[in-house]
Design a protein around this motif. Structure first.
Motif, PDB file in Angstrom:
ATOM      1  N   GLU A  69      -3.908  -2.995  -7.510  1.00 28.32           N
ATOM      2  CA  GLU A  69      -3.590  -1.701  -7.649  1.00 28.32           C
ATOM      3  C   GLU A  69      -2.216  -1.719  -8.134  1.00 28.32           C
ATOM      4  O   GLU A  69      -1.214  -2.416  -7.430  1.00 28.32           O
ATOM      5  CB  GLU A  69      -3.588  -0.912  -6.203  1.00 28.32           C
ATOM      6  N   GLY A 124      -1.593   7.880 -12.681  1.00 24.57           N
ATOM      7  CA  GLY A 124      -2.187   7.093 -11.535  1.00 24.57           C
ATOM      8  C   GLY A 124      -1.643   7.231 -10.388  1.00 24.57           C
ATOM      9  O   GLY A 124      -0.834   8.469  -9.987  1.00 24.57           O
ATOM     10  N   SER A 125      -1.507   6.089  -9.308  1.00 24.20           N
ATOM     11  CA  SER A 125      -0.907   6.194  -8.354  1.00 24.20           C
ATOM     12  C   SER A 125       0.721   6.318  -8.270  1.00 24.20           C
ATOM     13  O   SER A 125       1.126   5.647  -9.109  1.00 24.20           O
ATOM     14  CB  SER A 125      -1.264   5.115  -7.352  1.00 24.20           C
ATOM     15  N   TYR A 158      -1.851   9.718   0.651  1.00 27.66           N
ATOM     16  CA  TYR A 158      -2.879   8.318   1.006  1.00 27.66           C
ATOM     17  C   TYR A 158      -2.102   7.433   1.808  1.00 27.66           C
ATOM     18  O   TYR A 158      -2.747   7.021   2.695  1.00 27.66           O
ATOM     19  CB  TYR A 158      -3.059   7.701  -0.667  1.00 27.66           C
ATOM     20  N   TYR A 208       4.080  -1.899  -6.195  1.00 29.67           N
ATOM     21  CA  TYR A 208       5.115  -0.890  -6.399  1.00 29.67           C
ATOM     22  C   TYR A 208       5.735  -1.344  -7.343  1.00 29.67           C
ATOM     23  O   TYR A 208       6.829  -2.213  -6.960  1.00 29.67           O
ATOM     24  CB  TYR A 208       5.692  -0.348  -5.074  1.00 29.67           C
ATOM     25  N   ARG A 236      -1.388  -5.142  -3.780  1.00 25.93           N
ATOM     26  CA  ARG A 236      -0.942  -3.636  -4.456  1.00 25.93           C
ATOM     27  C   ARG A 236       0.491  -4.169  -4.870  1.00 25.93           C
ATOM     28  O   ARG A 236       1.112  -4.777  -4.279  1.00 25.93           O
ATOM     29  CB  ARG A 236      -0.781  -2.697  -3.393  1.00 25.93           C
ATOM     30  N   VAL A 253       1.182   0.933  -8.689  1.00 26.80           N
ATOM     31  CA  VAL A 253       1.805   2.346  -8.057  1.00 26.80           C
ATOM     32  C   VAL A 253       3.187   2.310  -8.696  1.00 26.80           C
ATOM     33  O   VAL A 253       4.029   1.402  -8.526  1.00 26.80           O
ATOM     34  CB  VAL A 253       1.868   2.078  -6.578  1.00 26.80           C
ATOM     35  N   SER A 282      -2.334  12.924  -8.240  1.00 32.16           N
ATOM     36  CA  SER A 282      -2.217  11.788  -8.062  1.00 32.16           C
ATOM     37  C   SER A 282      -2.584  11.106  -6.756  1.00 32.16           C
ATOM     38  O   SER A 282      -2.429  11.854  -5.798  1.00 32.16           O
ATOM     39  CB  SER A 282      -0.783  10.938  -8.595  1.00 32.16           C
ATOM     40  N   ARG A 283      -2.978   9.988  -6.668  1.00 28.17           N
ATOM     41  CA  ARG A 283      -2.777   9.132  -5.296  1.00 28.17           C
ATOM     42  C   ARG A 283      -1.435   9.082  -4.746  1.00 28.17           C
ATOM     43  O   ARG A 283      -0.489   8.322  -5.536  1.00 28.17           O
ATOM     44  CB  ARG A 283      -3.472   7.668  -5.283  1.00 28.17           C
ATOM     45  N   ILE A 284      -1.025   9.542  -3.653  1.00 24.24           N
ATOM     46  CA  ILE A 284       0.613   9.704  -3.202  1.00 24.24           C
ATOM     47  C   ILE A 284       0.741   8.598  -2.148  1.00 24.24           C
ATOM     48  O   ILE A 284       0.197   8.697  -1.186  1.00 24.24           O
ATOM     49  CB  ILE A 284       0.835  11.004  -2.623  1.00 24.24           C
ATOM     50  N   TYR A 285       1.920   7.774  -2.354  1.00 26.79           N
ATOM     51  CA  TYR A 285       2.334   6.917  -1.329  1.00 26.79           C
ATOM     52  C   TYR A 285       3.697   7.723  -1.224  1.00 26.79           C
ATOM     53  O   TYR A 285       4.324   8.022  -2.041  1.00 26.79           O
ATOM     54  CB  TYR A 285       2.491   5.500  -1.977  1.00 26.79           C
TER      55      TYR A 285
END
Length: 656
Positions: free
Chosen positions: A462, A480-481, A516, A442, A440, A464, A496-499
């Motif tokens: 992925e 998106g994320s 997430y 970021y 992933r 983010v 969104s997919r949340i971090y």
């Protein structure tokens, strides 16, 4: 002049008479009486635990109950700070304390910790978001309303112009700091004290490393030390915007400060700026003064006063001293008989004395002839204030805290994990270096966002988007994320997919689980991490490599490059695309050797921060995260300057 007590219900917002609330600090029972006698509308204070000023005197449970009765008898409200980060093992006690505050009729509770906010949602007491929650936008205020918060103490980085774009449409009350010490870093985001000395500002034990001397490429001095905020001349503007409460900082200052600051701001709010106001203001600047500024209210200008970090009293001006006789040169105010004055030459305090005679003013000790800076540190009229305040009131109560158990979820069945390798990246060259090893990425919000997303999608990784930590206009969104840095951004990330970033201070297992993945606070020890993960329903991440971001500041004056402390440690400084400066740790966090241990604890991902680093180092770190070759570790160690830290994961915070 007359130092009599002022009325407490002329303009108090809670009384429905209009105006803006003057909210004063009460660090102990004597300070409580002083602030109320000075004319404030409300006070804020804390118990013996869970308050962000652990070194103030604070109040026992019996004193708290007595303090609330004492204040209510005088038509003054009491807000109680429960605004530290809370560990799992402390949660039952913290919830019990909030229930106790409801039972003794506290008017509000201030909260920083999102887990505690969730735990006390059903307790019928007004709840205020502490400034450490970093609320700084309209979406943030809307999120607060959705969470049942009644008021937010807004971030001190906001300008009047930004406040004017936020406050009028707020669904809840707003509170703004108007007087007192300014944090250099955005509140709730400072890690310098905990990483340098193990004392956490988020836990109420800040050691104030911002008040130390530093050196940069072109400057030497107290480069992170802010002048105190003085906003009395901005009251009308804040009232017109619609701000509900003006907050005076200073729970660790003297009762005389509590009285005089309440008096100055109550008079100013009433529009009374005559002789009484001017005299009170002069005394306020004598009892505590490290220089003043309007912070960021008037715009993005540096609030730093780099010449000295301590209280020197009221600066009178310069004087010539010849043969021990002191002659004023450019004094702003005359010296009076019995004044206490201090004599400085640059940083050095040469001495101080109480003035006996005025013609001439004679220094009662030998001193080289020359030009000196003169400060008034004592005015005999302060004795009148102390006499008016009197001794501490007797505060007593009998209410017992209710018993609370089982607030934190039970441990889940053990779950081993092979943690993902998640890389924090800010440039394309570093992205290319780490992409073959990443699960992933970021990537910081900015000009290369689309290009970086396309590269990750092509590689099957992925992607983010890291949203900016400060976004007063709610301008920054992403597809998106997304990784959010503060509660203000929950609303921006809907759908969104949340971090959540480490700056969200995930400290316990009640941290919002509808995300997430949560990056855990870097202030947690290994045992605290293990306990949190075992009880938390969502994915978790632990930071495992990089220069930990110790401060995030809006100060436009700090130079990009590095600052060096008096011990020779060098802290990198860079400015991001939004104009904020970031101060990083002097050494790299290195927990890559602990990835297996973290996996056995159930940690889902390790965070590897290679922003602003050379691509060669980023690639070596990425390879080592997959294949722990001892020779590669030595190479990384050399590239990082020969030193690593395991941060607070291995040593933990100091237990005060």
């Amino acid at each position: 002049m007359g130092w009599g007590c002022r009325s407490h219900n002329n303009h108090y917002i809670g009384g429905g008479l209009g105006g803006v609330e003057i909210l004063s600090p009460a660090g102990n029972p004597e300070g409580l009486a002083a602030a109320i006698k000075g004319g404030c509308d409300a006070v804020y204070l804390a118990g013996k635990s869970f308050g962000a000023r652990a070194f103030a005197g604070n109040f026992t449970d019996r004193e708290l109950e007595g303090a609330i009765g004492y204040a209510h008898d005088r038509h003054v409200k009491v807000h109680v700070a429960v605004n530290t980060s809370i560990l799992n093992r402390e949660m039952d006690e913290a919830v019990s304390f909030v229930r106790f505050l409801r039972d003794i009729d506290a008017d509000a509770v201030l909260i920083q910790d999102l887990g505690l906010l969730r735990a006390v949602s059903g307790i019928d007491i007004p709840k205020h978001a502490s400034t450490q929650m970093q609320i700084h936008s309209l979406k943030g205020l809307e999120w607060c309303a959705e969470q049942g918060l009644d008021r937010a103490v807004l971030a001190r980085e906001l300008t009047l112009e930004e406040l004017a774009g936020i406050v009028p449409d707020s669904p809840i009350e707003t509170e703004v700091f108007i007087q007192g010490a300014l944090c250099y870093c955005m509140s709730g985001g400072c890690l310098m004290s905990s990483f340098m000395g193990g004392r956490s500002g988020n836990r109420g034990s800040c050691a104030q490393p911002c008040r130390k001397r530093y050196e940069s490429k072109d400057s030497t001095g107290y480069l992170l030390s802010c002048a105190d905020l003085f906003g009395a001349d901005r009251i009308e503007a804040l009232r017109d915007i619609g701000v509900d409460s003006l907050k005076i900082e200073g729970r660790m200052r003297s009762p005389a400060y509590a009285y005089l600051s309440a008096k100055v701001y109550s008079l100013a709010e009433d529009g009374d700026r005559g002789e009484e106001y001017e005299e009170a203001l002069g005394l306020l600047r004598t009892v505590f003064n490290r220089g003043t500024s309007t912070g960021y209210l008037d715009g993005v200008v540096s609030p730093v006063q780099p010449l000295y970090p301590d209280n020197r009293g009221f600066r009178l001006g310069t004087a010539e001293i010849r043969a021990q006789r002191l002659t004023p040169v450019d004094f702003r105010d005359p010296i009076g008989r019995k004044d206490g004055i201090s004599i400085f030459r640059g940083d050095e305090k040469v001495g101080g004395f109480k003035v006996g005679t005025l013609d001439p003013i004679t220094v009662p000790f030998k001193i080289p002839d020359g030009t000196y800076d003169i400060y008034r540190t004592y005015d005999p009229r302060i004795d009148e204030v102390k006499n008016l305040i009197g001794g501490a009131p007797r505060l007593n109560g009998s209410t017992q805290r209710p018993k609370v158990e089982g607030t934190v979820p039970a441990r889940n069945p053990h779950r081993d994990a092979n943690p993902d390798r998640s890389f924090y990246v800010s440039g394309m060259k570093v992205l290319d270096a780490v992409l073959p090893y990443a699960d992933r990425v970021y990537f910081e919000w900015g000009p290369h966002l689309t290009e970086a997303r396309e590269a990750c999608e092509a590689a099957g990784r992925e992607f983010v988007t890291i949203l900016p930590r400060f976004d007063a206009g709610d301008e920054c969104g992403a597809e998106g994320s997304v990784m959010i840095a503060n509660p203000s951004q929950f609303a921006s990330a809907k759908g969104s997919r949340i971090y959540t970033a480490a700056s969200m201070n995930a400290f316990n297992s009640l941290f919002p689980g509808d995300v997430y993945q949560a990056t855990l606070s870097v202030e947690l020890s290994r045992n605290e991490v293990s306990d949190l993960v075992a009880r938390y329903p969502a994915r978790t991440e632990v930071m495992a490599f990089g220069r930990t971001e110790l401060m995030y500041t809006r100060d436009p004056g700090i130079e990009a490059g590095a600052i060096t402390d008096e011990m020779g440690a060098s802290f990198p400084v860079y400015r991001d695309s939004r104009g904020f400066a970031r101060i990083l740790n002097s050494v790299d966090l290195f927990l890559l050797d602990d990835i297996s241990e973290l996996g056995r604890s159930g940690v889902s991902s390790v965070g590897i921060d290679v922003r602003k680093r050379p691509p060669a180092l980023a690639k070596a770190v990425a390879r080592y995260s997959r294949d722990q070759d001892p020779k590669l570790r030595e190479k990384i160690l050399e590239m990082c300057g020969g030193t690593f830290t395991q941060g607070l994961y291995k040593r933990g915070l100091r237990q005060e």
